[in-house]
Design a protein around this motif. Structure first.
Motif, PDB file in Angstrom:
ATOM      1  N   LEU A 242      14.537 -11.482  13.221  1.00 48.65           N
ATOM      2  CA  LEU A 242      13.971 -10.795  14.381  1.00 48.65           C
ATOM      3  C   LEU A 242      15.056 -10.116  15.220  1.00 48.65           C
ATOM      4  CD1 LEU A 242      11.309 -13.478  15.292  1.00 48.65           C
ATOM      5  CD2 LEU A 242      10.924 -11.253  14.207  1.00 48.65           C
ATOM      6  N   ALA A 243      16.227 -10.727  15.268  1.00 47.98           N
ATOM      7  CA  ALA A 243      17.351 -10.068  15.947  1.00 47.98           C
ATOM      8  C   ALA A 243      17.697  -8.766  15.214  1.00 47.98           C
ATOM      9  CB  ALA A 243      18.559 -10.992  15.980  1.00 47.98           C
ATOM     10  N   GLU A 244      17.669  -8.816  13.889  1.00 41.99           N
ATOM     11  CA  GLU A 244      17.923  -7.600  13.107  1.00 41.99           C
ATOM     12  C   GLU A 244      16.816  -6.574  13.318  1.00 41.99           C
ATOM     13  OE1 GLU A 244      19.480  -7.000   8.688  1.00 41.99           O
ATOM     14  OE2 GLU A 244      17.329  -7.500   8.720  1.00 41.99           O
ATOM     15  N   GLU A 245      15.571  -7.075  13.388  1.00 43.20           N
ATOM     16  CA  GLU A 245      14.432  -6.163  13.587  1.00 43.20           C
ATOM     17  C   GLU A 245      14.565  -5.379  14.887  1.00 43.20           C
ATOM     18  OE1 GLU A 245      10.897  -4.207  12.684  1.00 43.20           O
ATOM     19  OE2 GLU A 245      12.091  -5.530  11.410  1.00 43.20           O
ATOM     20  N   ASN A 246      15.140  -6.001  15.908  1.00 48.69           N
ATOM     21  CA  ASN A 246      15.333  -5.310  17.180  1.00 48.69           C
ATOM     22  C   ASN A 246      16.320  -4.157  17.068  1.00 48.69           C
ATOM     23  OD1 ASN A 246      13.609  -6.535  19.085  1.00 48.69           O
ATOM     24  ND2 ASN A 246      14.928  -8.337  19.210  1.00 48.69           N
ATOM     25  N   HIS A 247      17.310  -4.303  16.197  1.00 50.86           N
ATOM     26  CA  HIS A 247      18.368  -3.288  16.095  1.00 50.86           C
ATOM     27  C   HIS A 247      18.212  -2.378  14.882  1.00 50.86           C
ATOM     28  CE1 HIS A 247      20.647  -5.135  19.370  1.00 50.86           C
ATOM     29  NE2 HIS A 247      20.426  -6.309  18.807  1.00 50.86           N
ATOM     30  N   ARG A 248      17.661  -2.916  13.803  1.00 54.92           N
ATOM     31  CA  ARG A 248      17.461  -2.118  12.584  1.00 54.92           C
ATOM     32  C   ARG A 248      16.041  -2.384  12.067  1.00 54.92           C
ATOM     33  NH1 ARG A 248      22.178  -3.203   8.455  1.00 54.92           N
ATOM     34  NH2 ARG A 248      21.279  -1.331   7.530  1.00 54.92           N
ATOM     35  N   PRO A 249      15.046  -1.850  12.743  1.00 58.46           N
ATOM     36  CA  PRO A 249      13.657  -2.189  12.429  1.00 58.46           C
ATOM     37  C   PRO A 249      13.211  -1.675  11.055  1.00 58.46           C
ATOM     38  CG  PRO A 249      13.742  -0.410  14.034  1.00 58.46           C
ATOM     39  CD  PRO A 249      15.150  -0.898  13.869  1.00 58.46           C
ATOM     40  N   ILE A 250      12.409  -2.499  10.394  1.00 55.13           N
ATOM     41  CA  ILE A 250      11.806  -2.091   9.116  1.00 55.13           C
ATOM     42  C   ILE A 250      10.293  -2.335   9.125  1.00 55.13           C
ATOM     43  CG2 ILE A 250      13.908  -2.531   7.772  1.00 55.13           C
ATOM     44  CD1 ILE A 250      12.579  -5.149   6.803  1.00 55.13           C
ATOM     45  N   SER A 251       9.749  -2.747  10.266  1.00 62.94           N
ATOM     46  CA  SER A 251       8.325  -3.071  10.302  1.00 62.94           C
ATOM     47  C   SER A 251       7.451  -1.868   9.986  1.00 62.94           C
ATOM     48  CB  SER A 251       7.948  -3.657  11.669  1.00 62.94           C
ATOM     49  OG  SER A 251       8.414  -2.827  12.718  1.00 62.94           O
ATOM     50  N   ASN A 252       7.856  -0.678  10.432  1.00 65.48           N
ATOM     51  CA  ASN A 252       7.096   0.516  10.076  1.00 65.48           C
ATOM     52  C   ASN A 252       7.107   0.749   8.569  1.00 65.48           C
ATOM     53  OD1 ASN A 252       5.938   1.501  12.439  1.00 65.48           O
ATOM     54  ND2 ASN A 252       7.833   2.508  13.085  1.00 65.48           N
ATOM     55  N   ASP A 253       8.256   0.518   7.948  1.00 66.53           N
ATOM     56  CA  ASP A 253       8.336   0.678   6.492  1.00 66.53           C
ATOM     57  C   ASP A 253       7.414  -0.321   5.782  1.00 66.53           C
ATOM     58  OD1 ASP A 253      10.276   2.676   6.722  1.00 66.53           O
ATOM     59  OD2 ASP A 253      11.900   1.216   6.781  1.00 66.53           O
ATOM     60  N   LEU A 254       7.388  -1.560   6.270  1.00 70.93           N
ATOM     61  CA  LEU A 254       6.489  -2.557   5.688  1.00 70.93           C
ATOM     62  C   LEU A 254       5.030  -2.127   5.839  1.00 70.93           C
ATOM     63  CD1 LEU A 254       8.182  -5.825   7.055  1.00 70.93           C
ATOM     64  CD2 LEU A 254       8.346  -4.908   4.739  1.00 70.93           C
ATOM     65  N   TRP A 255       4.706  -1.621   7.009  1.00 67.41           N
ATOM     66  CA  TRP A 255       3.345  -1.184   7.314  1.00 67.41           C
ATOM     67  C   TRP A 255       2.932  -0.034   6.397  1.00 67.41           C
ATOM     68  CZ3 TRP A 255       2.000   0.829  12.918  1.00 67.41           C
ATOM     69  CH2 TRP A 255       0.647   1.199  12.975  1.00 67.41           C
ATOM     70  N   TYR A 256       3.760   1.018   6.364  1.00 71.49           N
ATOM     71  CA  TYR A 256       3.392   2.199   5.586  1.00 71.49           C
ATOM     72  C   TYR A 256       3.423   1.915   4.085  1.00 71.49           C
ATOM     73  CZ  TYR A 256       4.077   4.538  10.081  1.00 71.49           C
ATOM     74  OH  TYR A 256       3.993   4.918  11.397  1.00 71.49           O
ATOM     75  N   SER A 257       4.338   1.060   3.662  1.00 70.01           N
ATOM     76  CA  SER A 257       4.395   0.713   2.233  1.00 70.01           C
ATOM     77  C   SER A 257       3.128  -0.019   1.800  1.00 70.01           C
ATOM     78  CB  SER A 257       5.617  -0.169   1.951  1.00 70.01           C
ATOM     79  OG  SER A 257       6.812   0.536   2.192  1.00 70.01           O
ATOM     80  N   ALA A 258       2.642  -0.902   2.654  1.00 70.23           N
ATOM     81  CA  ALA A 258       1.406  -1.617   2.334  1.00 70.23           C
ATOM     82  C   ALA A 258       0.233  -0.651   2.242  1.00 70.23           C
ATOM     83  CB  ALA A 258       1.134  -2.683   3.388  1.00 70.23           C
ATOM     84  N   GLU A 259       0.147   0.281   3.197  1.00 69.28           N
ATOM     85  CA  GLU A 259      -0.942   1.263   3.160  1.00 69.28           C
ATOM     86  C   GLU A 259      -0.880   2.119   1.911  1.00 69.28           C
ATOM     87  OE1 GLU A 259      -0.945   3.540   6.778  1.00 69.28           O
ATOM     88  OE2 GLU A 259      -2.444   2.218   7.669  1.00 69.28           O
ATOM     89  N   ALA A 260       0.334   2.516   1.519  1.00 72.62           N
ATOM     90  CA  ALA A 260       0.483   3.380   0.347  1.00 72.62           C
ATOM     91  C   ALA A 260       0.177   2.635  -0.943  1.00 72.62           C
ATOM     92  CB  ALA A 260       1.907   3.942   0.306  1.00 72.62           C
ATOM     93  N   ALA A 261       0.385   1.326  -0.940  1.00 74.86           N
ATOM     94  CA  ALA A 261       0.227   0.548  -2.183  1.00 74.86           C
ATOM     95  C   ALA A 261      -1.231   0.182  -2.472  1.00 74.86           C
ATOM     96  CB  ALA A 261       1.070  -0.717  -2.107  1.00 74.86           C
ATOM     97  N   ILE A 262      -2.106   0.273  -1.463  1.00 73.86           N
ATOM     98  CA  ILE A 262      -3.479  -0.177  -1.623  1.00 73.86           C
ATOM     99  C   ILE A 262      -4.442   1.006  -1.538  1.00 73.86           C
ATOM    100  CG2 ILE A 262      -5.284  -1.696  -0.699  1.00 73.86           C
ATOM    101  CD1 ILE A 262      -2.858  -3.166  -1.860  1.00 73.86           C
ATOM    102  N   ASP A 263      -5.310   1.127  -2.543  1.00 76.60           N
ATOM    103  CA  ASP A 263      -6.356   2.148  -2.533  1.00 76.60           C
ATOM    104  C   ASP A 263      -7.669   1.527  -2.094  1.00 76.60           C
ATOM    105  OD1 ASP A 263      -4.705   4.211  -3.519  1.00 76.60           O
ATOM    106  OD2 ASP A 263      -4.950   3.474  -5.569  1.00 76.60           O
ATOM    107  N   TYR A 264      -8.347   2.221  -1.203  1.00 73.45           N
ATOM    108  CA  TYR A 264      -9.646   1.728  -0.731  1.00 73.45           C
ATOM    109  C   TYR A 264     -10.676   1.848  -1.847  1.00 73.45           C
ATOM    110  CZ  TYR A 264     -13.974   1.376   1.923  1.00 73.45           C
ATOM    111  OH  TYR A 264     -15.208   0.982   2.362  1.00 73.45           O
ATOM    112  N   ASP A 265     -11.389   0.770  -2.127  1.00 72.70           N
ATOM    113  CA  ASP A 265     -12.395   0.806  -3.184  1.00 72.70           C
ATOM    114  C   ASP A 265     -13.726   0.220  -2.704  1.00 72.70           C
ATOM    115  OD1 ASP A 265     -11.766  -1.848  -3.014  1.00 72.70           O
ATOM    116  OD2 ASP A 265     -11.288  -2.126  -5.137  1.00 72.70           O
ATOM    117  N   GLY A 266     -13.962   0.331  -1.386  1.00 76.75           N
ATOM    118  CA  GLY A 266     -15.216  -0.173  -0.833  1.00 76.75           C
ATOM    119  C   GLY A 266     -16.406   0.696  -1.215  1.00 76.75           C
ATOM    120  N   ALA A 267     -17.586   0.163  -0.967  1.00 76.16           N
ATOM    121  CA  ALA A 267     -18.811   0.873  -1.345  1.00 76.16           C
ATOM    122  C   ALA A 267     -19.045   2.092  -0.476  1.00 76.16           C
ATOM    123  CB  ALA A 267     -20.011  -0.071  -1.239  1.00 76.16           C
ATOM    124  N   LEU A 268     -18.567   2.058   0.763  1.00 76.74           N
ATOM    125  CA  LEU A 268     -18.798   3.190   1.680  1.00 76.74           C
ATOM    126  C   LEU A 268     -17.541   4.026   1.849  1.00 76.74           C
ATOM    127  CD1 LEU A 268     -20.868   1.346   4.434  1.00 76.74           C
ATOM    128  CD2 LEU A 268     -21.711   2.774   2.558  1.00 76.74           C
TER     129      LEU A 268
END
Length: 268
Positions: A242-268
Protein backbone atom coordinates in the motif's frame (compact mmCIF):
# COMPACT_ATOMS: atom_id res chain seq x y z
CA UNK A 1 -10.33 1.98 47.46
CA UNK A 2 -9.41 2.86 51.03
CA UNK A 3 -6.41 5.17 51.61
CA UNK A 4 -5.29 4.44 48.06
CA UNK A 5 -5.54 0.69 48.58
CA UNK A 6 -7.99 -1.63 46.82
CA UNK A 7 -10.77 -3.19 48.84
CA UNK A 8 -9.67 -6.82 49.57
CA UNK A 9 -12.64 -8.24 47.65
CA UNK A 10 -11.89 -6.06 44.62
CA UNK A 11 -8.20 -6.99 44.78
CA UNK A 12 -9.07 -10.69 44.88
CA UNK A 13 -11.45 -10.32 41.92
CA UNK A 14 -8.74 -8.57 39.93
CA UNK A 15 -6.29 -11.34 40.76
CA UNK A 16 -8.76 -14.00 39.61
CA UNK A 17 -9.45 -12.17 36.36
CA UNK A 18 -5.74 -11.83 35.67
CA UNK A 19 -5.22 -15.53 36.28
CA UNK A 20 -8.10 -16.39 33.96
CA UNK A 21 -7.17 -13.92 31.22
CA UNK A 22 -3.40 -13.92 31.03
CA UNK A 23 -3.14 -11.22 28.37
CA UNK A 24 -5.05 -8.73 30.51
CA UNK A 25 -2.88 -9.58 33.49
CA UNK A 26 0.54 -9.49 31.86
CA UNK A 27 1.14 -5.82 31.32
CA UNK A 28 0.37 -2.74 33.38
CA UNK A 29 0.47 -1.42 36.90
CA UNK A 30 -0.88 -4.60 38.46
CA UNK A 31 0.46 -7.07 35.88
CA UNK A 32 3.43 -9.42 35.93
CA UNK A 33 5.45 -7.26 33.54
CA UNK A 34 6.14 -3.54 33.36
CA UNK A 35 6.22 -2.33 29.78
CA UNK A 36 8.90 0.28 30.39
CA UNK A 37 11.08 -1.62 32.85
CA UNK A 38 10.88 -5.15 31.42
CA UNK A 39 10.01 -4.93 27.72
CA UNK A 40 10.87 -1.86 25.67
CA UNK A 41 14.34 -2.29 24.23
CA UNK A 42 14.70 -5.73 25.83
CA UNK A 43 12.46 -8.02 23.76
CA UNK A 44 11.76 -8.07 20.04
CA UNK A 45 8.32 -8.08 18.47
CA UNK A 46 8.13 -11.82 17.79
CA UNK A 47 9.15 -12.68 21.34
CA UNK A 48 6.51 -10.32 22.73
CA UNK A 49 3.87 -11.67 20.33
CA UNK A 50 4.52 -15.19 21.62
CA UNK A 51 4.59 -13.95 25.20
CA UNK A 52 1.12 -12.45 24.74
CA UNK A 53 -0.15 -15.66 23.14
CA UNK A 54 1.01 -18.03 25.85
CA UNK A 55 1.65 -15.98 28.97
CA UNK A 56 5.20 -17.35 29.17
CA UNK A 57 8.56 -16.36 27.78
CA UNK A 58 9.02 -18.34 24.54
CA UNK A 59 12.09 -20.44 23.90
CA UNK A 60 14.72 -18.85 21.63
CA UNK A 61 14.14 -21.69 19.14
CA UNK A 62 10.42 -20.93 18.84
CA UNK A 63 11.15 -17.23 18.33
CA UNK A 64 13.52 -18.14 15.47
CA UNK A 65 10.98 -20.48 13.88
CA UNK A 66 8.19 -17.89 14.00
CA UNK A 67 10.53 -15.24 12.59
CA UNK A 68 11.57 -17.55 9.75
CA UNK A 69 7.97 -18.51 9.03
CA UNK A 70 6.84 -14.89 8.83
CA UNK A 71 9.72 -13.97 6.54
CA UNK A 72 8.79 -16.89 4.29
CA UNK A 73 5.11 -15.91 3.99
CA UNK A 74 5.20 -12.11 4.21
CA UNK A 75 5.38 -11.32 0.48
CA UNK A 76 3.94 -13.27 -2.43
CA UNK A 77 3.42 -10.86 -5.31
CA UNK A 78 0.09 -9.71 -6.70
CA UNK A 79 -2.02 -12.42 -5.12
CA UNK A 80 -5.78 -11.75 -4.63
CA UNK A 81 -5.35 -10.36 -1.11
CA UNK A 82 -2.84 -7.79 -2.37
CA UNK A 83 -5.05 -6.82 -5.29
CA UNK A 84 -8.03 -6.41 -2.96
CA UNK A 85 -5.98 -4.18 -0.67
CA UNK A 86 -4.63 -2.03 -3.50
CA UNK A 87 -8.08 -1.60 -5.07
CA UNK A 88 -9.58 -0.66 -1.69
CA UNK A 89 -6.90 1.99 -1.17
CA UNK A 90 -7.68 3.32 -4.66
CA UNK A 91 -11.31 3.76 -3.62
CA UNK A 92 -10.55 5.07 -0.11
CA UNK A 93 -7.03 6.54 -0.09
CA UNK A 94 -7.53 7.96 3.40
CA UNK A 95 -8.26 4.52 4.91
CA UNK A 96 -5.04 2.54 5.13
CA UNK A 97 -6.57 0.35 7.82
CA UNK A 98 -9.52 -0.47 5.55
CA UNK A 99 -7.22 -1.52 2.74
CA UNK A 100 -5.17 -3.75 5.05
CA UNK A 101 -8.37 -5.26 6.42
CA UNK A 102 -9.63 -5.94 2.88
CA UNK A 103 -6.49 -7.92 2.17
CA UNK A 104 -6.59 -9.86 5.43
CA UNK A 105 -10.23 -10.85 4.95
CA UNK A 106 -9.00 -13.23 2.27
CA UNK A 107 -7.12 -15.37 4.79
CA UNK A 108 -9.23 -18.43 4.12
CA UNK A 109 -8.87 -22.13 3.52
CA UNK A 110 -7.75 -21.66 -0.11
CA UNK A 111 -5.27 -18.85 0.26
CA UNK A 112 -2.96 -17.98 3.14
CA UNK A 113 -5.12 -19.48 5.88
CA UNK A 114 -4.25 -22.96 4.58
CA UNK A 115 -1.59 -23.38 7.24
CA UNK A 116 -4.29 -23.85 9.86
CA UNK A 117 -5.91 -26.71 7.89
CA UNK A 118 -2.55 -28.34 7.21
CA UNK A 119 -1.73 -28.03 10.89
CA UNK A 120 -4.88 -29.92 11.81
CA UNK A 121 -3.89 -32.82 9.56
CA UNK A 122 -0.39 -32.97 11.04
CA UNK A 123 -1.68 -32.63 14.60
CA UNK A 124 -4.20 -35.44 14.06
CA UNK A 125 -1.45 -37.74 12.79
CA UNK A 126 0.90 -36.83 15.63
CA UNK A 127 -1.82 -37.39 18.24
CA UNK A 128 -2.66 -40.86 16.91
CA UNK A 129 1.01 -41.85 16.79
CA UNK A 130 1.49 -40.65 20.38
CA UNK A 131 -1.65 -42.10 21.95
CA UNK A 132 -1.99 -45.36 20.03
CA UNK A 133 1.74 -46.07 19.65
CA UNK A 134 1.29 -46.92 15.99
CA UNK A 135 3.85 -46.61 13.16
CA UNK A 136 3.92 -43.20 11.52
CA UNK A 137 3.79 -44.55 7.97
CA UNK A 138 0.62 -46.54 8.74
CA UNK A 139 -1.15 -43.59 10.34
CA UNK A 140 -0.18 -41.31 7.44
CA UNK A 141 -1.50 -43.79 4.87
CA UNK A 142 -4.84 -44.03 6.69
CA UNK A 143 -5.13 -40.24 6.99
CA UNK A 144 -4.35 -39.71 3.31
CA UNK A 145 -6.83 -42.39 2.33
CA UNK A 146 -9.50 -40.76 4.49
CA UNK A 147 -8.91 -37.35 2.86
CA UNK A 148 -8.91 -38.89 -0.61
CA UNK A 149 -12.11 -40.86 -0.07
CA UNK A 150 -13.82 -37.73 1.25
CA UNK A 151 -12.76 -35.98 -2.00
CA UNK A 152 -11.16 -33.20 -0.01
CA UNK A 153 -8.04 -31.28 -1.04
CA UNK A 154 -4.80 -32.03 0.76
CA UNK A 155 -3.95 -28.72 2.49
CA UNK A 156 -0.43 -27.43 2.11
CA UNK A 157 0.48 -29.52 -0.94
CA UNK A 158 0.98 -28.40 -4.52
CA UNK A 159 1.66 -24.89 -5.82
CA UNK A 160 0.75 -23.15 -9.04
CA UNK A 161 4.22 -21.58 -9.32
CA UNK A 162 6.50 -24.10 -7.59
CA UNK A 163 5.39 -27.26 -9.39
CA UNK A 164 8.74 -28.92 -8.70
CA UNK A 165 8.64 -28.14 -5.00
CA UNK A 166 8.38 -24.99 -2.91
CA UNK A 167 11.93 -23.93 -1.99
CA UNK A 168 10.61 -21.99 0.99
CA UNK A 169 9.15 -25.17 2.46
CA UNK A 170 12.40 -27.03 1.87
CA UNK A 171 14.44 -24.32 3.57
CA UNK A 172 12.10 -23.99 6.55
CA UNK A 173 12.22 -27.73 7.22
CA UNK A 174 16.01 -27.65 6.91
CA UNK A 175 16.12 -24.77 9.38
CA UNK A 176 14.09 -26.78 11.90
CA UNK A 177 16.60 -29.61 11.46
CA UNK A 178 19.48 -27.21 12.07
CA UNK A 179 17.83 -25.92 15.25
CA UNK A 180 17.31 -29.49 16.45
CA UNK A 181 13.55 -29.07 16.85
CA UNK A 182 12.20 -31.32 14.08
CA UNK A 183 9.84 -33.85 15.65
CA UNK A 184 6.71 -35.83 14.87
CA UNK A 185 4.98 -33.05 12.91
CA UNK A 186 7.92 -32.53 10.56
CA UNK A 187 8.29 -36.30 10.23
CA UNK A 188 4.57 -36.58 9.42
CA UNK A 189 4.87 -33.93 6.70
CA UNK A 190 7.81 -35.72 5.12
CA UNK A 191 5.97 -39.05 5.30
CA UNK A 192 2.91 -37.51 3.63
CA UNK A 193 5.18 -36.28 0.84
CA UNK A 194 6.53 -39.82 0.38
CA UNK A 195 3.09 -41.43 0.21
CA UNK A 196 0.87 -38.82 -1.45
CA UNK A 197 1.43 -39.94 -5.04
CA UNK A 198 0.47 -43.51 -4.16
CA UNK A 199 -2.83 -42.41 -2.60
CA UNK A 200 -3.78 -39.40 -4.73
CA UNK A 201 -2.45 -40.73 -8.03
CA UNK A 202 -0.32 -37.69 -8.77
CA UNK A 203 2.80 -36.09 -7.46
CA UNK A 204 2.20 -33.33 -4.92
CA UNK A 205 4.95 -31.63 -2.96
CA UNK A 206 4.72 -29.67 0.31
CA UNK A 207 4.37 -25.93 0.04
CA UNK A 208 5.12 -23.28 2.63
CA UNK A 209 1.61 -23.56 4.10
CA UNK A 210 2.32 -27.08 5.39
CA UNK A 211 5.94 -26.45 6.33
CA UNK A 212 4.97 -23.58 8.64
CA UNK A 213 2.65 -25.62 10.90
CA UNK A 214 5.06 -28.58 10.84
CA UNK A 215 7.96 -26.61 12.29
CA UNK A 216 5.86 -24.40 14.57
CA UNK A 217 3.96 -27.28 16.14
CA UNK A 218 7.22 -29.11 16.79
CA UNK A 219 8.52 -25.88 18.33
CA UNK A 220 5.57 -25.63 20.72
CA UNK A 221 3.41 -23.01 18.99
CA UNK A 222 -0.29 -23.17 20.01
CA UNK A 223 -2.20 -25.03 17.29
CA UNK A 224 -5.44 -23.09 17.66
CA UNK A 225 -3.90 -19.83 16.39
CA UNK A 226 -1.71 -21.13 13.58
CA UNK A 227 -3.52 -18.91 11.10
CA UNK A 228 -2.33 -15.91 13.10
CA UNK A 229 1.24 -16.28 11.84
CA UNK A 230 0.47 -15.68 8.13
CA UNK A 231 -2.04 -13.00 9.13
CA UNK A 232 0.59 -11.04 11.09
CA UNK A 233 3.18 -11.55 8.35
CA UNK A 234 0.87 -10.62 5.50
CA UNK A 235 -0.29 -7.50 7.35
CA UNK A 236 3.28 -6.24 7.12
CA UNK A 237 3.49 -7.21 3.45
CA UNK A 238 0.18 -5.48 2.68
CA UNK A 239 1.34 -2.25 4.31
CA UNK A 240 4.43 -2.32 2.08
CA UNK A 241 2.27 -2.86 -1.02
CA UNK A 242 0.00 0.00 0.00
CA UNK A 243 2.94 2.33 0.59
CA UNK A 244 4.06 1.50 -2.95
CA UNK A 245 0.51 2.00 -4.25
CA UNK A 246 0.59 5.56 -2.91
CA UNK A 247 3.74 6.39 -4.88
CA UNK A 248 3.59 4.01 -7.85
CA UNK A 249 -0.08 3.11 -8.26
CA UNK A 250 -1.17 0.12 -10.33
CA UNK A 251 -4.80 -0.14 -9.22
CA UNK A 252 -6.04 1.42 -12.46
CA UNK A 253 -4.05 -1.16 -14.42
CA UNK A 254 -5.60 -3.96 -12.35
CA UNK A 255 -9.05 -2.49 -12.93
CA UNK A 256 -8.71 -2.01 -16.68
CA UNK A 257 -6.97 -5.36 -17.16
CA UNK A 258 -9.85 -7.14 -15.47
CA UNK A 259 -12.39 -5.34 -17.66
CA UNK A 260 -10.43 -6.18 -20.80
CA UNK A 261 -10.06 -9.84 -19.84
CA UNK A 262 -13.79 -10.51 -19.31
CA UNK A 263 -16.45 -10.52 -22.03
CA UNK A 264 -20.04 -9.93 -21.04
CA UNK A 265 -22.17 -12.97 -21.88
CA UNK A 266 -25.41 -12.15 -20.07
CA UNK A 267 -28.83 -12.69 -21.59
CA UNK A 268 -29.53 -8.95 -21.87
Amino acid sequence: AVDGRLDPEVAELRRQLQNRHHVAGLIGESGRMDEVRDLIGKVDFTEFFLFLLTGDRPTPVLVKLVDASMVAICEHGLVPSVQAARMTLHAAPDALQGAVAAGLLGAGSVMFGTSENAGRVLADIAAIVATQKRPLDQVVFEKLTQIRQAKEPLPGFGHRTHSNGDPRATRLLEYADELGVSGTHCAALREIARQVEKVFGRKLLPNIQSAIPAVLLDGGFPAEVLRGVPIVARAAGLIAHLAEENHRPISNDLWYSAEAAIDYDGAL
